[in-house]
Design a protein around this motif. Structure first.
Motif, short mmCIF file in Angstrom:
data_model
loop_
_atom_site.label_atom_id
_atom_site.label_comp_id
_atom_site.label_asym_id
_atom_site.label_seq_id
_atom_site.Cartn_x
_atom_site.Cartn_y
_atom_site.Cartn_z
N ASP A 72 4.63 12.88 13.34
CA ASP A 72 3.57 13.24 12.39
C ASP A 72 3.04 12.04 11.60
OD1 ASP A 72 2.30 15.61 12.15
OD2 ASP A 72 3.15 16.03 10.15
N PRO A 73 3.93 11.29 10.91
CA PRO A 73 3.42 10.13 10.17
C PRO A 73 2.75 9.10 11.08
CG PRO A 73 5.78 10.49 9.71
CD PRO A 73 5.39 11.47 10.76
N LEU A 74 3.24 8.96 12.31
CA LEU A 74 2.67 7.97 13.24
C LEU A 74 1.25 8.37 13.63
CD1 LEU A 74 5.86 7.46 15.41
CD2 LEU A 74 4.84 5.76 13.88
N VAL A 75 1.10 9.64 14.00
CA VAL A 75 -0.23 10.12 14.42
C VAL A 75 -1.19 10.09 13.23
CG1 VAL A 75 -1.46 12.13 15.36
CG2 VAL A 75 0.72 11.42 16.37
N LYS A 76 -0.63 10.24 12.01
CA LYS A 76 -1.49 10.18 10.80
C LYS A 76 -1.73 8.74 10.35
CE LYS A 76 -0.93 14.78 9.04
NZ LYS A 76 0.23 15.66 8.98
N GLY A 77 -1.14 7.76 11.03
CA GLY A 77 -1.50 6.37 10.75
C GLY A 77 -0.62 5.63 9.75
N ILE A 78 0.66 5.95 9.69
CA ILE A 78 1.53 5.28 8.72
C ILE A 78 1.61 3.76 8.97
CG2 ILE A 78 3.72 5.72 9.98
CD1 ILE A 78 5.00 6.17 7.19
N VAL A 79 1.59 3.37 10.24
CA VAL A 79 1.71 1.94 10.56
C VAL A 79 0.46 1.22 10.06
CG1 VAL A 79 1.85 0.27 12.46
CG2 VAL A 79 3.28 2.34 12.49
N ASN A 80 -0.71 1.81 10.30
CA ASN A 80 -1.96 1.20 9.83
C ASN A 80 -1.97 1.12 8.31
OD1 ASN A 80 -2.12 2.97 12.22
ND2 ASN A 80 -4.05 1.91 12.54
N TYR A 81 -1.46 2.18 7.67
CA TYR A 81 -1.44 2.24 6.20
C TYR A 81 -0.65 1.06 5.63
CZ TYR A 81 -0.30 4.01 1.51
OH TYR A 81 -0.13 4.15 0.15
N PHE A 82 0.56 0.82 6.15
CA PHE A 82 1.39 -0.26 5.60
C PHE A 82 0.85 -1.63 6.00
CE2 PHE A 82 4.39 3.12 4.65
CZ PHE A 82 4.87 2.69 3.42
N GLN A 83 0.32 -1.74 7.22
CA GLN A 83 -0.11 -3.06 7.69
C GLN A 83 -1.46 -3.48 7.15
OE1 GLN A 83 0.63 -2.98 11.96
NE2 GLN A 83 2.78 -3.56 11.60
N SER A 84 -2.24 -2.53 6.64
CA SER A 84 -3.55 -2.93 6.14
C SER A 84 -3.54 -3.16 4.63
CB SER A 84 -4.59 -1.86 6.50
OG SER A 84 -4.21 -0.65 5.86
N ASP A 85 -2.37 -3.00 4.00
CA ASP A 85 -2.27 -3.17 2.55
C ASP A 85 -1.58 -4.50 2.27
OD1 ASP A 85 -1.42 -3.08 -0.15
OD2 ASP A 85 -1.41 -0.88 -0.10
N SER A 86 -2.23 -5.36 1.50
CA SER A 86 -1.67 -6.71 1.30
C SER A 86 -0.29 -6.65 0.62
CB SER A 86 -2.63 -7.59 0.51
OG SER A 86 -2.89 -6.95 -0.72
N ALA A 87 -0.03 -5.59 -0.15
CA ALA A 87 1.27 -5.48 -0.83
C ALA A 87 2.39 -5.17 0.14
CB ALA A 87 1.19 -4.38 -1.90
N THR A 88 2.08 -4.59 1.30
CA THR A 88 3.16 -4.14 2.21
C THR A 88 3.05 -4.75 3.60
OG1 THR A 88 1.80 -2.20 2.71
CG2 THR A 88 3.57 -1.90 1.09
N GLN A 89 2.06 -5.61 3.82
CA GLN A 89 1.87 -6.04 5.20
C GLN A 89 3.00 -6.95 5.71
OE1 GLN A 89 -1.62 -9.10 4.20
NE2 GLN A 89 -2.28 -7.42 5.46
N HIS A 90 3.82 -7.46 4.79
CA HIS A 90 4.97 -8.28 5.22
C HIS A 90 6.13 -7.42 5.72
CE1 HIS A 90 5.92 -6.90 1.19
NE2 HIS A 90 7.20 -7.09 1.49
N VAL A 91 6.09 -6.13 5.45
CA VAL A 91 7.22 -5.24 5.80
C VAL A 91 7.17 -4.95 7.31
CG1 VAL A 91 8.30 -3.00 5.36
CG2 VAL A 91 7.11 -4.20 3.51
#
Ligand code: AMP
Ligand code: GLY
Length: 426
Positions: A72-91
């Motif tokens: 569910d979170p994958l299809v809803k774009g959790i990876v894009n969410y974290f990787q497109s945010d400068s605060a979390t893109q290092h995670v």
């Protein structure tokens, strides 16, 4: 390193159990987790699709690696969410980006991918409201049984195997015209029925290289002898007895390698698990479906069979350095038996006290929690699938016997489990 696992089932407890054994693991968090995961780390009461709250937790807890369990979170774009945010893109994050998670999120997308890359699968056509009449004609002319699949995610219920044209026409109408599966059924994939025996392979990929994990067979039906309603899974085995070298090499050359080559050629951001559901017909493998995550309860046998430390492998996946990694596995057989709530997969009660969890499980077995919740000193049932009892043995007989022995010591009101896991191989 600090790790966050997202999800709350037996799959996530198994990940937590394995990752917490790694010397590289400092703090482990599970969101939301279950009654069993809190023995491996700290549960955070956050849903896997509440991305903003997850982000806050990732920053607060200084998380270095996120492992996403469910689709569910994958299809809803959790990876894009974290990787497109400068605060979390290092995670670091293990899981495919939204566009690649369509391999599971859309049957039509998956079929087009297989067609493009020459991956063996059932022949098919797809229909929407705009070519509904054509769909009716297609069904009338099709051989039986005929398989109807809602294009989108439908909580595992969107696949119908119809034994008559009338039934198929009725179901097709319900899906397209009456939204039987909501918007998931706006598009319907109609495919030929594949005969054979099912098994699954699991691939960990960084989008370029891959590792083949141990294969598994699950038992989806509620009743013994594979009868009755479909469930999320009542048990699983690994290795699968009929997986010989000849079959494995066909699966690798015709399915796994073209799949990974396809992901690479499409330039998808896919750093995670690919679960490939197969139908084996007279030694020839066909893909039934892709999932963009591990299976449950397959994880409960696949992950325990991995001897290597899983954490460096997950890190290498997320960093796209998988080419440098290899995998050691245990040769023994692992079997898991799932205990469910009475009534599952229909209506069932929760909040039942589970007894016997304090008894020793023995060196060959592990009790993974799925639908459980800690309440003070008591462990309560909180879902349909409650526990998955995994055991190792020299063969299927010994492994399943050990799980059944342990199940004999566990109790909650309404507890049910299949007593025949692995029956066709004994
Ligand atoms: P899925 O929801 O795609 O996992 O499909 C559910 C189940 O339906 C599979 O595990 C198979 O048992 C069955 N199934 C799906 N597609 C086919 C097919 N083309 N032929 C035979 N069985 C199928
Ligand atoms: N056991 C099947 C699944 O995880 O989808």
């Amino acid at each position: 390193m600090n790790i966050l696992i997202i999800g709350s089932g037996g799959r996530e407890h198994t990940f937590a159990w394995k990752i917490s054994q790694s010397p590289l693991c400092e703090h482990l968090y599970i969101a939301p987790g279950n009654g069993g995961t809190s023995a491996c780390g700290t549960n955070l009461p956050i849903s896997g699709t509440d991305f903003d709250s997850l982000k806050k937790a990732v920053l607060d807890k200084k998380i270095d690696l996120i492992v996403v369990g469910p689709e569910d979170p994958l299809v809803k774009g959790i990876v894009n969410y974290f990787q497109s945010d400068s605060a979390t893109q290092h995670v670091l994050i293990v899981g495919p980006a939204q566009e690649a998670a369509q391999l599971e999120g859309s049957k039509s997308f998956a079929k087009a991918f297989m067609k493009k890359y020459g991956i063996p699968t059932a022949s098919y056509a797809e229909f929407t409201v705009s070519n509904f009449e054509e769909g009716l004609e297609y069904i009338k002319a099709h051989s039986l049984p005929i398989v109807l699949k809602a294009d989108g995610l439908a909580a595992g219920k969107g696949v119908l195997i119809c034994n008559s044209h009338d039934e198929a026409l009725r179901e097709f109408e319900l899906m397209i015209r009456q939204s039987k599966f909501g918007t998931a059924g706006n598009k319907v994939v109609i495919e030929s029925f594949l005969e054979g025996i099912e098994a699954s392979v699991f691939v960990l990929t960084d989008g370029k290289s891959y590792l083949l994990l141990p294969e598994a067979k699950d038992y989806k039906r509620i009743g013994e002898g594979d009868q009755g309603l479909n469930t999320g899974g009542m048990g699983a085995l690994s290795p699968v007895p009929f997986f010989d070298d000849a079959l494995r090499s066909k699966i690798i050359s015709r399915i796994v390698e073209p799949t990974v080559a396809g992901l690479k050629s499409e330039n998808y951001n896919y750093k995670g698990f690919v679960f490939i559901g197969l139908m084996i017909n007279q030694g020839e493998p066909f893909v039934i479906e892709y999932n963009c995550r591990m299976g449950d309860p397959e994880t409960e046998v696949v992950i325990p069979r991995i001897k290597s430390d899983l954490l460096p492998i997950l890190i290498a996946t997320a960093k796209a350095e998988l080419h440098a990694v290899s995998l050691d596995t245990h040769t023994q057989t692992a079997a898991t038996v799932v205990a469910v709530s009475g009534g599952y997969p229909g209506e069932y009660a929760t909040g039942k006290v589970i007894k016997g969890l304090d008894l020793p499980s023995g060196e060959h077995s592990v009790v993974f929690h799925a639908g459980t919740k800690q309440d003070g000193d008591e462990m309560l049932t909180s879902g349909g699938r409650v526990l998955a009892i995994t055991s190792f043995g020299n063969d299927i007989e010994e492994a399943t016997e050990r799980s059944y022995h342990l199940l004999g010591k566990l109790h909650y009101e309404g507890m049910f489990f299949r007593k025949d896991i692995g029956y066709e191989f004994k």
